[in-house]
Design an enzyme around this catalytic site. Structure first.
Site, short mmCIF file in Angstrom:
data_model
loop_
_atom_site.label_atom_id
_atom_site.label_comp_id
_atom_site.label_asym_id
_atom_site.label_seq_id
_atom_site.Cartn_x
_atom_site.Cartn_y
_atom_site.Cartn_z
N TYR A 109 23.33 -15.32 -11.68
CA TYR A 109 22.12 -14.95 -10.94
C TYR A 109 20.94 -15.11 -11.90
O TYR A 109 21.08 -15.75 -12.95
CB TYR A 109 22.32 -13.50 -10.44
CG TYR A 109 21.42 -13.05 -9.34
CD1 TYR A 109 21.25 -13.82 -8.19
CD2 TYR A 109 20.75 -11.84 -9.43
CE1 TYR A 109 20.42 -13.37 -7.16
CE2 TYR A 109 19.92 -11.39 -8.39
CZ TYR A 109 19.76 -12.17 -7.27
OH TYR A 109 18.94 -11.73 -6.27
N GLU A 251 16.62 -18.01 2.43
CA GLU A 251 16.42 -17.74 1.01
C GLU A 251 15.56 -18.81 0.35
O GLU A 251 15.81 -20.01 0.49
CB GLU A 251 17.78 -17.69 0.31
CG GLU A 251 17.74 -17.18 -1.11
CD GLU A 251 17.43 -15.69 -1.20
OE1 GLU A 251 18.07 -14.88 -0.50
OE2 GLU A 251 16.52 -15.34 -1.98
N ASP A 252 14.56 -18.35 -0.36
CA ASP A 252 13.73 -19.22 -1.20
C ASP A 252 13.08 -20.40 -0.45
O ASP A 252 13.02 -21.52 -0.95
CB ASP A 252 14.51 -19.69 -2.44
CG ASP A 252 14.68 -18.53 -3.44
OD1 ASP A 252 14.38 -17.37 -3.08
OD2 ASP A 252 15.10 -18.78 -4.58
N ASP A 274 15.49 -12.83 3.00
CA ASP A 274 15.73 -11.98 1.85
C ASP A 274 14.46 -11.78 1.01
O ASP A 274 14.19 -10.68 0.51
CB ASP A 274 16.83 -12.65 1.01
CG ASP A 274 17.23 -11.85 -0.20
OD1 ASP A 274 17.28 -10.62 -0.09
OD2 ASP A 274 17.53 -12.47 -1.24
N ASP A 275 13.68 -12.84 0.85
CA ASP A 275 12.51 -12.75 -0.02
C ASP A 275 11.42 -11.88 0.60
O ASP A 275 10.70 -11.18 -0.10
CB ASP A 275 11.98 -14.16 -0.32
CG ASP A 275 13.04 -14.99 -1.01
OD1 ASP A 275 13.43 -14.62 -2.11
OD2 ASP A 275 13.51 -15.97 -0.39
#
Ligand SMILES: NC(=O)C1=CN([C@@H]2O[C@H](COP(=O)(O)OP(=O)(O)OC[C@H]3O[C@@H](n4cnc5c(N)ncnc54)[C@H](OP(=O)(O)O)[C@@H]3O)[C@@H](O)[C@H]2O)C=CC1
Ligand SMILES: CC(=O)C(=O)O
Ligand SMILES: [Mg+2]
Length: 568
Positions: A109, A251-252, A274-275
């Site tokens: 991670y 995500e991202d 998620d962000d």
């Protein structure tokens, strides 16, 4: 696609039906046990002579494999070693990750995963997950049909445009969904056969990648506009058909697509970003912990968020609700949260083009009321001096932008400031904890997005907790899956934040830690999942499962242990 036939057994080893023999079995990461295959298994599965004689106990196998990974000092080499292990023997990979979480989390991670994404085309060995490119238009159903297993419950998808604070990394962004899903397995116990990482490789605007002869991705400029939306729509339709029980985590994605896609699909598919949402919850929990340490209420806080993107605006939304619950309203509520983007304090002067920022824009008169000229300088130093924030949050990805002047000016108005530079990876942090602790003479309460070593100051050790959405997304995902929720609301992230805040011990708070120890991640995740599952039922997003919530959560929480192998 295969059906992975694992029967869970709470009282002993799980039972796994194994359709493979010989070399094919050894080459399959989900069935392979390597040197741990017993003599009987070797005979039964056609493995005799293919492995050195001695069967390793689990303990010996873990020891050998651990040593083989840590004999390399370079983190990227450790990443490569761990990725190879994951591709060779998943049970062993998860055992080691769980056993050495503090040591290996920074590898699989942030920060090392960021480096791996940057170097992806140069260290590529073997594909994992699925890539979808514009060439696949009209065939995405077929591509999803190539997923290894037919029961994907968790999909983490990125389009690679904003990988951590590193920008557009093209096909290399795949490291992020892979890393996030590894954490789902470690923290929430979701079985790896139910996790599917996906890259929407719609091209890249990163010139260095486009000019790199080793680049493995779709070598075109990014797909945008209607064509992009059509590809995403086809993808979502295909997901719904192929994996109707799956939860999808965005995500991202870069800010505009991040907000648009979340809004467009929130009601059509079990999904969250998620962000935007996970980061907001983890930040709220950290700020709540800070307030507990200081004995202060929400209503006493003035918050400055540097960065008006996915993370910054997500946080602003959660914090605004938190302040509202504490009775703050009207102008006071507006002025309690200042969001700054690359042009400074966001002011509603008719020039805001990003829709998601409008909700947090101050009116020019609000700025004037605290002494800021809306036409003049509205940069970080000016706003800190004028607003006197008690909480400073960094979601800009800009290294070192929280300077000594900024921090000293903040401390003039808040003796013990709460400061969370949560941009990733390490090199993109807005300030290093060591500096923050020294500049504030040991008074600041600090947490960072990536892990940092403790800081010594005047004989005291300041542990730096990691303010990272890894504390949140596994629990929200697990809770929602356990009750088969129909959709995911912002309130689920609020309750997740509250239950994360409950997990911090008084001893940790006394040390100035804003988050619990990472080594307790699995228990924390379970606690959050139970709260989220309950909230789903209360809010009519799901029905109570037969046998109750706890049993449903525990049933999904797989422990990485070798199963009893049954030949079929
Ligand atoms: N710790 C954690 O759990 C998480 C951390 N993050 C980190 O947060 C960072 C941002 O992510 P995300 O919000 O998704 O990214 P976005 O690209 O969506 O947003 C970045 C924001 O930063 C602003 N910005 C850029 N330069 C400056 C500057 N010099 N001064 C002020 N603001 C600036 C941008 O301004 P403009 O709008 O004007 O372009 C934009 O609003 C990343 O580093 C990411 O790793 C993200 C999610 C979780
Ligand atoms: C942690 C995370 O999700 C990010 O930095 O984007
Ligand atoms: Mg992210």
């Amino acid at each position: 696609m295969q059906t992975f036939r694992l029967q869970r057994n709470p009282d002993g080893p799980d039972r796994l039906e194994v359709p493979l023999r010989g070399r094919a079995l050894l080459a399959h990461p989900m069935y392979n046990k390597g040197t741990a295959f017993t003599a009987e298994e070797r005979r039964g599965f056609g493995l005799e002579g293919m492995l050195p004689e001695r069967t390793s106990s689990g303990e010996v196998q873990r020891k050998r494999t651990y040593q083989a990974i840590v004999r390399k000092d370079d983190p990227i080499e450790r990443y490569i070693g761990l990725a190879a292990l994951q591709d060779r023997n998943e049970v062993l990979f998860y055992q080691l990750l769980q056993e050495h979480l503090d040591e290996f989390l920074p590898i699989v991670y942030t920060p090392t995963v960021g480096q791996a994404c940057k170097k992806y085309s140069h260290i590529f060995r073997r594909g994992r997950g699925l890539w979808i490119t514009p060439r696949d238009k009209g065939r995405i159903d077929e591509i999803l049909g190539n997923a290894p297993y037919d029961d994907a419950r968790l999909i983490v998808v990125t389009d690679n445009e904003r990988i951590l604070g590193l920008g557009d990394l093209g096909a290399g962004g795949m490291g992020i969904p892979i890393g996030k899903l590894a954490l789902y397995t470690v923290a929430a116990g979701i079985h790896p056969s139910q996790c599917l990482p996906i890259s929407l490789d719609v091209g890249t605007d990163n010139e260095a990648l486009l000019n790199d002869e080793l680049y493995v991705g779709f070598r075109e400029k990014r797909l945008r506009g209607e064509a992009y939306d059509e590809l995403v729509e086809e993808f979502i339709q295909a997901v719904k058909r192929r994996f109707p029980k799956a939860l999808l985590q965005w995500e991202d994605f870069k800010k505009a697509n991040a907000f648009r896609l979340l809004d467009r699909y929130a009601d059509r598919l079990l999904s969250f970003n998620d962000d935007i949402q996970g980061t907001a919850a983890v930040t709220l929990a950290g700020v709540m912990a800070g307030c507990r340490i200081l004995g202060q209420s929400a209503a006493e806080q003035r918050v400055l968020i540097l960065g008006g993107g996915a993370a910054g605006i997500g946080i602003a939304r959660q914090l605004r609700e938190w302040l509202r619950r504490d009775g703050v309203e009207g102008e006071a509520l507006t002025r309690a949260i200042a969001v700054l983007d690359s042009k400074g304090l966001i002011i509603d002067d008719g020039s805001i083009s990003d829709e998601h920022k409008k909700d947090f824009a101050w009116r020019p008169e609000d700025a004037k009321a605290i002494g800021i000229d809306p036409e003049g300088d509205k940069g970080l130093e000016t706003v800190v001096a004028a607003l006197k924030p008690t909480v400073l949050l960094g979601t800009s990805g800009q290294p070192g932008i929280f300077t000594r002047e900024v921090i000293e000016s903040m401390q003039a108005g808040a003796e013990r400031p709460i400061i969370l530079p949560i941009s990733n990876p390490t090199a993109n942090t807005e300030a290093r904890p060591e500096d923050l602790i020294h500049w504030t003479k040991g008074r600041a309460l600090v947490a960072t997005g990536s892990p940092f070593d403790p800081v010594e100051y005047e004989g005291e050790t300041h542990e730096i907790a990691q303010g990272n959405n890894v504390y949140i997304f596994p629990g929200v995902g697990l809770g929602a899956l356990a009750v088969e929720a129909r959709s995911i609301s912002d309130r689920l992230f609020t309750v997740a934040a509250e239950s994360l805040a409950e997990c911090i011990s008084q001893a940790d708070l006394d040390k100035g830690r804003l988050y619990p120890q990472m080594s307790g991640l699995r228990d924390i995740t379970r606690h959050i999942a139970l709260t989220v599952a309950r909230a789903c039922i209360e809010d009519g997003l799901a029905e109570e499962p037969v046998g109750g919530i706890e049993a449903a959560v525990d049933h999904l929480m797989w422990e990485p242990e070798y199963p009893e192998m049954v030949p079929v």
